[in-house]
Design an enzyme around this catalytic site. Structure first.
Site, PDB file in Angstrom:
ATOM      1  N   LYS A 116     -24.834 122.870  99.401  1.00 26.83           N
ATOM      2  CA  LYS A 116     -24.100 123.929  98.713  1.00 26.83           C
ATOM      3  C   LYS A 116     -22.782 124.239  99.415  1.00 26.83           C
ATOM      4  O   LYS A 116     -21.819 124.649  98.788  1.00 26.83           O
ATOM      5  CB  LYS A 116     -24.958 125.186  98.635  1.00 26.83           C
ATOM      6  CG  LYS A 116     -26.119 125.004  97.693  1.00 26.83           C
ATOM      7  CD  LYS A 116     -26.897 126.282  97.521  1.00 26.83           C
ATOM      8  CE  LYS A 116     -28.172 126.011  96.748  1.00 26.83           C
ATOM      9  NZ  LYS A 116     -29.025 127.196  96.657  1.00 26.83           N
ATOM     10  N   HIS A 209     -25.963 135.516  85.605  1.00 29.21           N
ATOM     11  CA  HIS A 209     -26.021 134.098  85.946  1.00 29.21           C
ATOM     12  C   HIS A 209     -25.735 133.347  84.651  1.00 29.21           C
ATOM     13  O   HIS A 209     -26.553 133.351  83.734  1.00 29.21           O
ATOM     14  CB  HIS A 209     -27.411 133.759  86.488  1.00 29.21           C
ATOM     15  CG  HIS A 209     -27.624 132.292  86.724  1.00 29.21           C
ATOM     16  ND1 HIS A 209     -27.904 131.764  87.972  1.00 29.21           N
ATOM     17  CD2 HIS A 209     -27.584 131.242  85.883  1.00 29.21           C
ATOM     18  CE1 HIS A 209     -28.023 130.453  87.870  1.00 29.21           C
ATOM     19  NE2 HIS A 209     -27.853 130.115  86.618  1.00 29.21           N
ATOM     20  N   ARG A 293     -28.819 117.306  87.849  1.00 27.03           N
ATOM     21  CA  ARG A 293     -30.021 116.810  87.172  1.00 27.03           C
ATOM     22  C   ARG A 293     -30.198 117.558  85.866  1.00 27.03           C
ATOM     23  O   ARG A 293     -29.436 118.454  85.564  1.00 27.03           O
ATOM     24  CB  ARG A 293     -31.240 117.072  88.054  1.00 27.03           C
ATOM     25  CG  ARG A 293     -31.244 118.530  88.511  1.00 27.03           C
ATOM     26  CD  ARG A 293     -32.568 119.036  88.915  1.00 27.03           C
ATOM     27  NE  ARG A 293     -32.467 120.288  89.634  1.00 27.03           N
ATOM     28  CZ  ARG A 293     -32.527 121.490  89.073  1.00 27.03           C
ATOM     29  NH1 ARG A 293     -32.657 121.599  87.769  1.00 27.03           N
ATOM     30  NH2 ARG A 293     -32.440 122.588  89.796  1.00 27.03           N
TER      31      ARG A 293
END
Lengths: 507, 170
Positions: A116, A209, A293
């Protein structure tokens, strides 16, 4: 196109991938641990290699066992699903070495986005906005953690450098919680990802989010399939996702989408990827991380855009071009996904593994079920507690919410505890209806999310329990539906079971 | 048959009288309920209580059962009057008041034990960390006390409701 693809995963996602492969005329094959020999994903595939003991560190997480299985079954490609090895560059490297196609991005892109901290730096460089943070993993002990925290400023989010799915994440509001939270985060990161490196990031208050689904082919083309609002999270684990977000209009969507595609292409990304952003109440967005992914909540996007993202992944991995541009992509209606977990909301959401004694999934208009379990199946203690996802589509958000509640009402899971009632309480919540959500929504409304049962429900439960006892004590006095499991032969039972499975598979 | 039914911490007296196969009259909550019941092939009870029709899936658990009414699942203990009396006697004679145990709420692996035998603990203090389904769960002290006996070690696998440690209240 490939003739045979190995699915290196288990549970609902392995089942979901097998379905698309089947539709494409590709033979799905898979792997299973000792705990999964009877699992649904094995039954959906043409072959399965047993790859060792139940703990995933000794089976699903061993790259060499996956490669060996693919070779043994002559699979030309591997689909890693999500979790497990899906974001490990080792798998991409091993595939390359073995001459097997990985249905996912190239190793370099996984490396670039996998840590990250490096992802942050790269995205910052590519012009993608980021949140203030410790700029790298924290090297050292308690003193270094405290120093870094001082620099970033509270409130702080502790994160695992190689993490995902909320594991190894802890929110810290003040100095005195810092060290114990860091210790817990390291412990979880170690057990989930075999790496206890952590970093710190400023926590943005009341953010949503919102993530963008990007898709790139290996020929320099990239598009985005709108956004998903995954603000409803418990301990950073998403439980309800929807698209479109009530906070994103056409203009913001285009802005976020274009930035996301630019960021992905800047690291040579290929295939399906998700750029996660925090969106603050003023429409500012900050890069959180990229998931290299397929995402758990991808069915929401599939419902809105009428696209099969797994099919696209397989096509792109086989070298094909996208074949469409951003102008060709338009969303329609509203979709909501709810995740059913084997956990007990009444006991602090403790996991509830065990045997499913009774199972009924919803059906009807606009309802999609992705499940990895069947009735009488064991939910093992070794893996993720998510047992199914239900995705509902409708023309409007209000209708989609009503449909999701109807679908939850039809869902019955016996033998283990689940979060079904909790999900329903969330969908019924006034704040959710208004679209007034943020990542702290669940903790903020926790007390009103588990309301005591209504009087009529208590009455019904009491009468049902008493009738149940009475019928059990005098079995003959109960009239039964045409046949009961007590008096049918094994063949009849098997036939009925097969009929149920047929219905299940065809959905 | 008469029952004492415990739900949400409240006890309700219910008496049930069969009037025909699958047909009963219940006396509960201060009124009479005409009941018709059919047991479906999967064990679900389809019940009509007057004009109110509903399905209930019953999942036995410990001394009672979870009754699944659709979205809501309610834990109910239905005891015959004799069973209820026996239970009361047992509870009255059970162990020293205030002593407590910590049991594992699920099958899992002990990650760490945060206290030692003889430790004085506060209510809510973390005692044992259990991992199941990739999540670590800290089990806390239900009350203040002194740790008498620790029955597990880190790395050990435990079954649901296994006793992890026992404590006395001073």
């Amino acid at each position: 196109m490939f003739k045979r693809v190995l699915i290196a995963n288990r549970g609902e996602i392995a089942v979901r991938i097998a379905r698309t492969l089947r539709e494409m005329g590709v033979s799905p094959v898979t792997v299973c641990s000792d705990a999964d020999r009877h699992a649904l994903h094995v039954r959906m595939c043409d072959a399965a290699v047993e790859i060792g003991p139940a703990p995933s560190r000794e089976s699903y997480l061993v790259t060499q066992k996956i490669i060996d299985a693919a070779k043994k079954l002559s699979a030309e490609a591997i689909h890693p699903g999500y979790g497990f090895l899906s974001e490990k560059p080792e798998l991409a490297a091993a595939c390359k070495k073995a001459g097997i196609v990985l249905i996912g991005p190239p190793e370099e892109a996984i490396v670039a986005m996998g840590s990250k901290t490096s992802a942050r730096a790269l995205m910052k460089k590519a012009g993608v906005p980021v949140v203030p943070g410790s700029d790298g993993a924290i090297i050292g002990g308690d003193v270094e953690i405290q120093m870094a925290a001082k620099k970033v400023g509270f409130p702080i989010m502790i994160k695992a450098v190689n993490g995902g799915g909320g594991k190894g994440m802890r929110l810290v509001r003040s100095d005195d919680e810092l060290l114990s939270a860091a210790r817990m985060a390291r412990g979880e990161a170690k057990s989930a990802f075999n790496d206890d490196a952590i970093y710190l990031e400023r926590f943005i208050e009341r953010p949503r989010h919102v993530e963008i689904q990007v898709f790139c082919d290996g020929h320099g083309n990239g598009v985005y399939f709108g956004e998903r609002d995954c603000s409803l999270q418990r301990r950073n684990q998403k439980i309800i996702e929807e698209s479109p977000s009530t906070a994103v209009d056409g203009k913001l969507r285009a802005k976020m989408g274009e930035v996301a595609v630019k960021g992905a292409l800047s690291v040579g990304y290929v295939g399906a990827g998700t750029m996660e952003f925090l969106l603050d109440p003023h429409g500012n967005f900050y890069f959180l991380e990229m998931n290299t992914r397929l995402q758990v909540e991808h069915p929401v996007t599939e419902a809105i855009f009428g696209v099969d993202l797994v099919r696209e992944q397989v096509r792109i991995a086989a070298g094909e071009k996208l074949g469409y541009t951003q102008q060709d992509i338009t969303g329609r209606g509203h979709a909501i996904e709810v995740r059913i977990y084997a956990e007990d909301p009444a006991q602090g959401f403790m996991p509830s593994p065990g045997t499913i004694t009774h199972l009924q999934f919803p059906a009807g208009p606009g309802v999609r079920v992705d499940a990895g379990v069947t009735a009488h199946a064991e939910v093992p203690m070794f893996y993720d507690p998510m047992i199914a996802k239900i995705t509902c589509w409708a023309q409007t958000r209000e209708h989609a919410i009503a449909r999701a509640r109807r679908a939850l009402e039809e869902t019955k899971v016996g033998g283990i505890k689940t979060n079904i009632a909790y999900l329903d309480a969330l969908l019924a919540h006034d704040g959710f209806h208004k679209g007034d959500v943020h990542t702290g929504f669940i903790p903020e409304h926790h007390d009103t999310l588990a309301p005591p049962p209504a009087e009529i429900e208590i009455e019904r439960a009491v009468l049902a329990a008493v009738l149940h006892r009475e019928l059990d004590d005098h079995a003959s006095s109960a009239p039964s539906a045409p046949s009961t499991t007590n008096d049918v032969g094994a063949w009849q039972r098997a036939g009925r079971h097969a009929g149920l499975l047929r219905g299940f598979f065809q959905r | 048959m008469s029952y004492s039914v415990k739900v949400n911490g409240k006890e309700h007296a219910v008496s049930l009288r069969q009037v025909a196969p699958g047909r009963f009259v219940a006396s509960a909550f201060g009124k009479e309920w005409p009941l018709a019941v059919v047991r479906q092939a999967d064990g679900t009870l389809s019940i009509a209580a007057g004009d109110d029709r509903f399905d209930a899936q019953i999942d036995p658990f410990e001394h009672g059962a979870f009754v699944d009414l659709g979205v809501t699942k309610i834990f109910v203990e239905a005891l015959t009057l004799r069973e209820a009396q026996k239970r009361k006697l047992q509870e009255a004679s059970a162990g020293g008041a205030g002593d407590w145990q910590v049991r594992s709420p699920m099958p899992g692996k002990v990650v760490s034990v945060l206290v030692a035998e003889g430790a004085v603990v506060k209510k809510g203090q973390g005692l044992v960390v259990i991992e199941a389904m990739k999540m670590e769960n800290e089990l806390r002290a239900p009350d203040a006390g002194i740790i008498k006996e620790i029955q597990v070690k880190p790395g050990q696998t435990v079954v649901a409701s296994a006793v992890l440690l026992a404590a006395s209240s001073k």
